[in-house]
Design a protein around this motif. Structure first.
Motif, PDB file in Angstrom:
ATOM      1  N   MET A   4      30.033 -13.335 121.335  1.00  0.00           N
ATOM      2  CA  MET A   4      30.367 -14.553 120.598  1.00  0.00           C
ATOM      3  C   MET A   4      29.282 -14.856 119.572  1.00  0.00           C
ATOM      4  N   GLU A  28      23.871 -16.198 115.346  1.00  0.00           N
ATOM      5  CA  GLU A  28      23.711 -14.834 115.857  1.00  0.00           C
ATOM      6  C   GLU A  28      24.883 -14.441 116.738  1.00  0.00           C
ATOM      7  N   MET A  76      26.073 -12.530 120.220  1.00  0.00           N
ATOM      8  CA  MET A  76      25.501 -12.296 121.558  1.00  0.00           C
ATOM      9  C   MET A  76      26.627 -12.175 122.573  1.00  0.00           C
ATOM     10  N   PRO A  77      26.331 -11.715 123.813  1.00  0.00           N
ATOM     11  CA  PRO A  77      27.391 -11.639 124.834  1.00  0.00           C
ATOM     12  C   PRO A  77      27.914 -13.038 125.193  1.00  0.00           C
ATOM     13  N   ASP A  78      29.185 -13.119 125.571  1.00  0.00           N
ATOM     14  CA  ASP A  78      29.797 -14.402 125.957  1.00  0.00           C
ATOM     15  C   ASP A  78      29.137 -14.948 127.231  1.00  0.00           C
ATOM     16  N   PRO A  79      29.172 -16.271 127.395  1.00  0.00           N
ATOM     17  CA  PRO A  79      28.624 -16.851 128.638  1.00  0.00           C
ATOM     18  C   PRO A  79      29.506 -16.504 129.839  1.00  0.00           C
TER      19      PRO A  79
END
Lengths: 394, 253
Positions: free
Chosen positions: A1, A15, A17-20
C-alpha cells in the motif's frame, strides 16, 4: 500500500510498503476512504513532539470500510463503514469505565515512556509519536485499528464521508472545549486560534448557549470564516492588542471563558512569543505558551480556561498568580471521543451541524507532501485538507 | 523500584524462638568469658557474643534476611524480604477486577508465561514447588526452582528459590482490594542476591540495569490481558523506510 511517512523535520514522503495485518484479536483492518491533515500533525512535521521515528506513518483523522476482522471482535464485520476516533481506548480499564476514554490505562504499548514524562501514561493515539504508542496512522490506503470494538462508530449510508470525517477528532475536540467552559446562557466565550478546532469550538459554543463568541487569529480567511460562517466577533492580533480589546468589548469584565485552540506552537507577535521562539530553537524550552498566558490574563474573575490545544512539556512564565488570584478553573486534555461521537453524528444526521464547512482543499494521497506544505504555510487560503487514499487522479 | 531499601529490617523477626534463646545464652556466655580474659582475643570474643546476644534479643539475623530466609514462628514472608542486602524491587499496579479473580490467575503459576514474555515455562514439581525457566536476549536460558513459602487466599503469595539456582531470590505478591470498589492493588516485592558470579550475571541480563522496569512491564501486560483480553502491541505493524539508527536502537533494546 501507499502511506504518508515521517522522515524528519519538514520531511514527509508518500512511500510504498506492505499492507497492515491483524496483530491482536480485537483489531480490524480498514480500507481508508477519506483522511485529513490535522493542525496537530504540523507539530510532528515541525519536529516539536519528541519520540518520532523515521518511517512512522502519520494521520489520526480517518474513516473507511472494514476489510478484515480479528477473531475476538464481535462488533464489526467486513463491509462496515466506520469513523475511527484518534484516541485508542480498551473499554475495560478504570478510566474507560468512567468515560475518560483518552486516559485509557491499557492502549499505550509504550506506557513506560509516557510515565517518565508525565508520571502516568495516557491512551495510545494513531500516528502521533512513540510516546503515545507509535501506532501507524491513517494517512494510508489501509490501517490497522486496535481495540476496534470500542472506538469506531458505524456510519449510515445517508451521510457523506466529508460530513462525518471530522467526528474522528476536530468536531468532538472543539465540542469538548466548549463543553468544558460550562457555558451559561448568554455567556461570552473567547477562542484563540481559528483553525479547524477553533471553528468547531466556536460553532459548539453557540450550540451550548453562548451569547457571544470572540475569535482571535491573524489569518484573514480564518477570521472571515469565524465571522461569516460561524457568527463570531473577531480580533486580529496583528493589528489589535488582544487584552485591551477583549476588556473593552466585554464592558471591562472580560470573557466568561477562554479557549486556547492553539497549543504549544503559538505564533503571537508579542515580545514573550519571540522570546519563547528563541528558547525553543536553542532547546531551552519545549512549548511556546503565549496564547495560554494571554487567555489566563484576559479571562474574567472566576472564569474557565479550556485548553484543547496540545501541550507536551514544561511551560515557562505561566502567570499562575493571575490564575490563582482570579480563582480560574482549568479544563484540558485530549478528547474523550466516545462521549461525543454518537450524539454529534445524530446532530449531523438531523442537519443541525455540517462540519464539512472547514474543508478548503482536496488532494489525492499521492500528493500528501505538497498538501502538508500548503497547509503548514497557510497558503492559498488553506484551512483544512482532506485526502482520498484510493483516488488515482494526480 | 526502591534500591537500598532498609524496609523494616531492624525490627523484624526471622529467627525461631528456640534459636533466639540459644543465640542469647551463647552470646551472654561469650561476653562473660571474653571480658574475663582482658586481651585482644577476649575483646573480640566479647564483641561476637554481643552480636549473638543482639541477634537473640531482637530475633533478627541479617545473614538470614539477605537470602530471604525466615524461620520465625510469625513466618511472614513480607518480612523475609526485608534484609539490607540485595536488590529490591517494589512495584504496584491496580487491576480492574476483584482480588479473588486476580489472585486465582496469579496462583496458576503454570500460566504465567502467557503474561510475562521473558518466562519460557513454569512446571509444577510437587504441591508447593515449581521449576521456572526464563529466556532472554541471545536466546540464553536460565532456570531455578522455587517453593511457595506462604499463601493466603485472595491476599498473598510468597516464594523463594531453593537448591542451587541460577538466581537466588525471594518475592511476594500482595493483593489488596480497594474499599468500596471492584479493583485490586497488586504489590510485587522482589529481592535477589547480588552474591557475584553466575547468579549476578544471569540476573543482570534478565532484569537489565533497572530490575523494576521489567517487573513493571510484566505487571502492565498482566493487567492489560486481564482487563482487555490482549496486550497492546505495534510489533509487526506497517511502516515506511526506517533509518539505520532505528535498527541500531532495536538491537540494543
Amino acid at each position: 500500500m501507499r502511506a504518508l511517512v515521517w522522515h524528519g523535520k519538514n520531511d514527509v514522503r508518500v512511500e510504498q510498503m506492505p499492507d497492515p495485518k491483524i496483530l491482536n484479536p480485537r483489531d480490524v483492518i480498514l480500507r481508508v476512504t477519506t483522511t485529513a491533515i490535522c493542525g496537530s500533525d504540523l507539530h510532528l512535521v515541525n519536529g516539536v513532539i519528541p519520540s518520532m521515528q523515521a518511517g512512522d506513518i502519520l494521520g489520526h483523522e480517518f474513516m473507511g470500510e472494514v476489510v478484515e476482522v480479528g477473531k475476538e471482535n464481535q462488533k464489526l464485520k467486513v463491509g462496515d463503514r466506520v469513523v475511527v476516533p484518534f484516541t485508542i481506548a480498551c473499554g475495560g480499564c478504570f478510566f474507560c469505565e468512567k468515560a475518560l476514554w483518552s486516559l485509557c490505562d491499557n492502549s499505550n504499548p509504550n506506557a513506560w515512556m509516557a510515565e517518565k514524562l508525565w508520571g502516568y501514561s495516557t491512551s495510545g493515539l494513531f500516528g502521533y509519536s512513540h510516546l503515545t504508542g507509535g501506532y501507524a496512522g491513517g494517512q494510508a490506503e489501509y490501517v490497522r485499528v486496535p481495540y476496534s470494538d470500542v472506538g469506531p462508530l458505524k456510519i449510515p449510508a445517508s451521510v457523506t464521508d466529508e460530513q462525518v470525517l471530522f467526528l474522528s477528532d476536530i468536531l468532538p475536540t472543539g465540542y469538548q472545549a466548549a463543553e468544558n467552559c460550562d457555558i451559561q446562557p448568554g455567556d461570552t466565550v473567547a477562542v484563540w486560534g481559528c483553525g479547524p478546532v477553533g471553528q468547531m469550538a466556536i460553532r459548539s459554543a453557540f450550540l451550548l448557549g453562548a451569547g457571544r463568541v470572540i475569535a482571535i487569529d491573524n489569518v484573514c480567511e480564518r477570521l472571515e470564516m469565524a465571522r461569516d460562517r460561524n457568527g463570531a466577533e473577531t480580533i486580529d492580533f496583528s493589528h489589535q492588542d488582544v487584552f485591551d480589546r477583549l476588556k473593552t468589548i466585554t464592558g471591562g469584565r472580560g470573557p466568561d471563558s477562554c479557549i486556547d485552540a492553539v497549543g504549544l506552537e503559538s505564533h503571537g507577535g508579542s515580545f514573550d512569543a519571540y522570546v519563547d521562539k528563541a528558547k525553543m530553537a536553542l532547546y531551552l524550552a519545549t512549548d511556546r505558551p503565549s496564547v495560554l498566558r494571554q487567555a489566563i490574563h484576559a479571562c474574567r474573575k472566576g472564569g474557565v480556561v479550556s485548553v484543547p490545544g496540545v501541550y507536551g512539556g514544561f511551560l515557562d512564565k505561566v502567570p499562575f498568580g493571575a490564575a490563582f488570584q482570579k480563582g480560574l478553573t482549568f479544563k484540558m486534555g485530549q478528547t474523550h471521543m466516545m462521549r461525543y461521537m454518537q450524539p454529534l453524528l445524530e446532530r449531523i444526521e438531523r442537519g443541525e451541524l455540517d462540519p464539512s464547512f472547514v474543508i478548503t482543499h482536496r488532494f489525492p494521497l499521492a500528493r500528501a507532501a505538497e498538501a502538508y506544505d500548503l497547509f503548514g504555510r497557510k497558503q492559498d487560503g488553506c484551512i483544512k485538507v482532506v485526502m482520498k487514499p484510493h483516488d488515482l487522479v494526480h | 523500584m526502591k534500591k537500598n531499601e532498609v524496609a523494616m529490617s531492624a525490627h523484624t523477626v526471622n529467627i525461631s524462638e528456640t534459636e533466639r534463646w540459644l543465640s542469647s545464652i551463647a552470646g551472654a556466655a561469650m561476653i562473660l568469658s571474653g571480658l574475663k580474659q582482658r586481651s585482644v582475643g577476649g575483646a573480640l570474643r566479647a564483641a561476637s557474643g554481643a552480636a549473638l546476644l543482639t541477634r537473640g534479643a531482637s530475633g533478627y539475623c541479617p545473614a538470614y534476611a539477605s537470602v530471604g530466609r525466615s524461620y520465625s514462628r510469625i513466618y511472614d514472608t513480607r518480612e523475609a524480604l526485608g534484609g539490607r542486602c540485595g536488590v529490591h524491587v517494589d512495584e504496584s499496579i491496580t487491576i480492574n477486577r476483584p482480588a479473588a479473580d486476580v489472585w486465582a490467575i496469579w496462583r496458576d503459576f503454570e500460566s504465567l508465561p502467557n503474561y510475562i514474555p521473558s518466562l519460557k515455562s513454569v512446571t509444577r514439581t510437587d504441591a508447593t514447588r515449581f521449576h521456572w525457566e526464563a529466556i532472554g536476549p541471545g536466546r540464553r536460558s536460565i532456570a531455578w526452582d522455587a517453593e511457595i513459602l506462604n499463601e493466603i487466599p485472595n491476599e498473598l503469595i510468597a516464594w523463594r528459590t531453593i537448591g542451587e539456582p541460577d538466581v537466588v531470590s525471594a518475592g511476594s505478591v500482595r493483593f489488596v482490594q480497594s474499599k468500596g470498589r471492584g479493583d485490586t492493588q497488586v504489590h510485587v516485592r522482589l529481592q535477589y542476591e547480588p552474591a557475584g558470579g553466575k547468579s549476578t550475571a544471569a540476573i543482570a541480563w534478565l532484569f537489565g540495569k533497572e530490575p523494576g522496569q521489567l517487573i513493571r512491564a510484566g505487571l502492565r501486560r498482566f493487567k492489560a490481558i486481564i482487563e482487555t483480553g490482549e496486550a497492546p502491541t505495534t510489533a509487526g505493524q506497517a511502516h515506511g523506510k526506517r533509518s539505520l539508527l532505528h535498527y541500531a536502537q532495536r538491537s540494543h533494546a
